[in-house]
Motif scaffolding. Structure first.
Motif, mmCIF file in Angstrom:
data_model
loop_
_atom_site.group_PDB
_atom_site.id
_atom_site.type_symbol
_atom_site.label_atom_id
_atom_site.label_comp_id
_atom_site.label_asym_id
_atom_site.label_seq_id
_atom_site.Cartn_x
_atom_site.Cartn_y
_atom_site.Cartn_z
ATOM 1 N N ALA A 191 0.844 -1.207 0.000
ATOM 2 C CA ALA A 191 0.000 0.000 0.000
ATOM 3 C C ALA A 191 0.875 1.250 0.000
ATOM 4 O O ALA A 191 1.724 1.417 0.873
ATOM 5 C CB ALA A 191 -0.909 -0.002 1.236
ATOM 6 N N ASP A 200 -0.873 4.370 -1.027
ATOM 7 C CA ASP A 200 -1.901 5.347 -1.397
ATOM 8 C C ASP A 200 -2.042 6.448 -0.349
ATOM 9 O O ASP A 200 -2.960 7.259 -0.405
ATOM 10 C CB ASP A 200 -3.249 4.631 -1.565
ATOM 11 C CG ASP A 200 -3.693 3.894 -0.301
ATOM 12 O OD1 ASP A 200 -2.820 3.406 0.453
ATOM 13 O OD2 ASP A 200 -4.907 3.797 -0.065
ATOM 14 N N HIS A 201 -1.140 6.481 0.617
ATOM 15 C CA HIS A 201 -1.272 7.386 1.762
ATOM 16 C C HIS A 201 -1.360 8.854 1.360
ATOM 17 O O HIS A 201 -1.963 9.660 2.045
ATOM 18 C CB HIS A 201 -0.107 7.170 2.731
ATOM 19 C CG HIS A 201 0.029 5.758 3.203
ATOM 20 N ND1 HIS A 201 0.267 4.699 2.347
ATOM 21 C CD2 HIS A 201 -0.047 5.219 4.449
ATOM 22 C CE1 HIS A 201 0.328 3.570 3.031
ATOM 23 N NE2 HIS A 201 0.138 3.857 4.314
ATOM 24 N N ILE A 209 -4.559 11.259 1.414
ATOM 25 C CA ILE A 209 -5.035 12.002 2.591
ATOM 26 C C ILE A 209 -3.900 12.719 3.329
ATOM 27 O O ILE A 209 -4.128 13.699 4.022
ATOM 28 C CB ILE A 209 -5.776 11.096 3.607
ATOM 29 C CG1 ILE A 209 -4.959 9.829 3.910
ATOM 30 C CG2 ILE A 209 -7.168 10.760 3.157
ATOM 31 C CD1 ILE A 209 -5.515 9.006 5.054
ATOM 32 N N ARG A 251 -7.054 2.848 -5.566
ATOM 33 C CA ARG A 251 -7.761 3.661 -4.560
ATOM 34 C C ARG A 251 -8.794 4.527 -5.282
ATOM 35 O O ARG A 251 -8.441 5.380 -6.072
ATOM 36 C CB ARG A 251 -6.731 4.515 -3.811
ATOM 37 C CG ARG A 251 -7.275 5.704 -3.090
ATOM 38 C CD ARG A 251 -8.224 5.376 -1.978
ATOM 39 N NE ARG A 251 -7.559 4.725 -0.863
ATOM 40 C CZ ARG A 251 -8.201 4.361 0.251
ATOM 41 N NH1 ARG A 251 -9.499 4.558 0.372
ATOM 42 N NH2 ARG A 251 -7.560 3.773 1.227
ATOM 43 N N LYS A 275 -10.418 -5.092 3.953
ATOM 44 C CA LYS A 275 -9.146 -4.727 4.597
ATOM 45 C C LYS A 275 -9.462 -4.143 5.964
ATOM 46 O O LYS A 275 -10.293 -3.249 6.096
ATOM 47 C CB LYS A 275 -8.442 -3.688 3.732
ATOM 48 C CG LYS A 275 -7.241 -3.046 4.381
ATOM 49 C CD LYS A 275 -6.503 -2.228 3.354
ATOM 50 C CE LYS A 275 -5.601 -1.213 4.004
ATOM 51 N NZ LYS A 275 -4.795 -0.513 3.022
ATOM 52 N N GLY A 319 -1.061 -2.609 7.874
ATOM 53 C CA GLY A 319 0.010 -2.679 8.864
ATOM 54 C C GLY A 319 -0.167 -1.649 9.966
ATOM 55 O O GLY A 319 0.212 -1.874 11.111
ATOM 56 N N GLY A 320 -0.749 -0.497 9.629
ATOM 57 C CA GLY A 320 -0.895 0.583 10.600
ATOM 58 C C GLY A 320 0.394 1.349 10.777
ATOM 59 O O GLY A 320 1.337 1.223 9.986
ATOM 60 N N ASP A 369 -2.107 -5.925 3.463
ATOM 61 C CA ASP A 369 -2.060 -4.770 2.560
ATOM 62 C C ASP A 369 -1.255 -3.736 3.339
ATOM 63 O O ASP A 369 -1.801 -2.914 4.058
ATOM 64 C CB ASP A 369 -3.475 -4.286 2.257
ATOM 65 C CG ASP A 369 -3.469 -3.181 1.207
ATOM 66 O OD1 ASP A 369 -2.405 -2.924 0.628
ATOM 67 O OD2 ASP A 369 -4.533 -2.587 0.974
ATOM 68 N N GLY A 392 1.747 -0.897 4.253
ATOM 69 C CA GLY A 392 2.437 0.266 3.727
ATOM 70 C C GLY A 392 3.600 0.706 4.586
ATOM 71 O O GLY A 392 4.750 0.306 4.381
ATOM 72 N N ARG A 393 3.293 1.498 5.639
ATOM 73 C CA ARG A 393 4.364 2.141 6.419
ATOM 74 C C ARG A 393 5.359 1.162 7.020
ATOM 75 O O ARG A 393 6.543 1.472 7.103
ATOM 76 C CB ARG A 393 3.731 3.015 7.525
ATOM 77 C CG ARG A 393 3.106 4.272 6.964
ATOM 78 C CD ARG A 393 2.152 4.912 7.926
ATOM 79 N NE ARG A 393 0.918 4.132 8.050
ATOM 80 C CZ ARG A 393 -0.122 4.483 8.775
ATOM 81 N NH1 ARG A 393 -0.085 5.593 9.468
ATOM 82 N NH2 ARG A 393 -1.208 3.728 8.823
HETATM 83 C C1 R5P Z 1 -4.289 4.777 4.158
HETATM 84 O O1 R5P Z 1 -4.291 5.878 3.736
HETATM 85 C C2 R5P Z 1 -4.396 3.625 3.297
HETATM 86 O O2 R5P Z 1 -5.635 3.027 3.220
HETATM 87 C C3 R5P Z 1 -3.322 2.603 3.491
HETATM 88 O O3 R5P Z 1 -3.320 1.871 2.327
HETATM 89 C C4 R5P Z 1 -3.502 1.672 4.653
HETATM 90 O O4 R5P Z 1 -3.630 2.354 5.845
HETATM 91 C C5 R5P Z 1 -2.392 0.622 4.707
HETATM 92 O O5 R5P Z 1 -1.210 1.185 4.976
HETATM 93 P P1 R5P Z 1 -0.474 1.020 6.379
HETATM 94 O O6 R5P Z 1 0.038 -0.377 6.394
HETATM 95 O O7 R5P Z 1 0.605 2.046 6.319
HETATM 96 O O8 R5P Z 1 -1.480 1.248 7.448
#
Ligand code: R5P
Length: 295
Positions: A55, A57-58, A61, A107, A204, A226-227, A251, A253-254
């Motif tokens: 992910a 797509d951050h 926002i 997204r 998700k 992942g958060g 899914d 990201g960070r």
């Molecule tokens: C948030 O803007 C998105 O939906 C991210 O794709 C989602 O939060 C997953 O990313 P992370 O693992 O960084 O939480």
């Protein structure tokens, strides 16, 4: 009439009983059409039934986020280890070459920035025509169950499911947790099941206590976000526990792109998702890869 108190009753989720055997490898998708199954097979590996979605797509926002300052530099080295890329159409068209065969989770909801206290009033931000032009394997739309924009976000979900069904494109329903909501099993049980009942093909959500009840009660696959960034070992632990308790993948990201070595991290996460690695083995892989992989 069903009521709010009904969701407080203890339930028997029959966690030990597997759902009836399907021929198709994606939970609950036995009866969908050929095109949708083919797209789902790009997302979920037919051999393992799992997926590793990356992910990024951050920005839709948060604007430019740590680790995503330069999408054109940070994402391409990670693509080979991902099954699916989750991003906005703007990020994909401007920064990611289309010369790969990875699934795309596009997204498609849009709304407020993180500057707003209440971000729950999203709209559908991408026409189905453009999702098709982007060759989307699924369209991702956020839901805000329990927030002031709940009804609007549900409207976005059901419209996306109708549009997706018209062309055989699955919807990934994203459970957003607004500031006023708590990340409790009770909340995730409610939100994940609602999305499945609205017709999304993938949900998700976040990992939480009693996660096996949430996956048992959700008739379609659940992938976990992942958060916020935690240590690499903790992120692998969350991944491991989620997979053990019925998640069909991540899914993430960070915890990948903000890792000390993102390329080593995505390989380690992959080993848990697809290769049944233990946390210890995956963390060792991370440490070993970190030493020999430049990023
Ligand atoms: C948030 O803007 C998105 O939906 C991210 O794709 C989602 O939060 C997953 O990313 P992370 O693992 O960084 O939480």
């Amino acid at each position: 009439m069903a009521d709010k108190d009904g969701i407080n009753l203890p339930k028997d989720y029959a966690i030990d009983i597997k759902p009836p055997t399907q021929h198709f490898h994606v939970k609950g998708m036995e009866h969908v059409d050929w095109g949708m199954k083919n797209r789902l097979s790009k997302i979920f590996n037919p051999k393992t039934g799992k997926t590793l979605m990356l992910a990024f797509d951050h920005g839709y926002i948060m604007g430019s986020t740590s680790g995503l300052e330069r999408l054109d530099l940070s994402i391409p080295p990670l693509i080979e280890d991902a099954d699916c890329l989750m991003a906005t159409r703007g990020a994909l068209r401007s920064c990611i070459m289309p010369d790969h065969n990875k699934a795309i989770a596009l997204r498609c909801s849009a709304g407020s920035s993180v500057l707003k206290d209440d971000m729950s009033h999203e709209v559908i931000g991408v026409d189905i025509d453009d999702a098709i032009r982007m060759n989307a394997s699924c369209i991702a739309v956020q839901s805000f169950i329990g927030a002031s924009g709940e009804c609007q976000s549900i409207n976005n979900i059901v419209k996306a499911v109708d549009n997706g069904n018209r062309y055989g494109i699955p919807v990934l329903g994203v459970v957003a947790v607004g500031k006023e909501m708590k990340r409790t099993p009770k909340y995730f049980l409610l939100a994940t099941r609602m999305l499945a009942e609205f017709g999304v093909s993938i949900v998700k959500t976040y990992y939480c206590d009693d996660f096996e009840k949430i996956t048992a009660a959700c008739p379609v696959p659940i992938v976990i976000a992942g958060g916020k960034k935690v240590s690499e070992k903790e992120a692998l632990e969350i991944t491991y526990k989620a997979i053990q308790q019925g998640a069909a993948g991540v899914d993430m990201g960070r915890n990948v792109f903000q890792a000390e070595n993102p390329k080593a991290m995505i390989k380690a996460v992959r080993s848990v998702v697809h290769d049944k690695f233990s946390v210890e083995k995956a963390f060792k892989l991370y440490e070993d890869m970190k030493r020999c992989t430049t990023y």
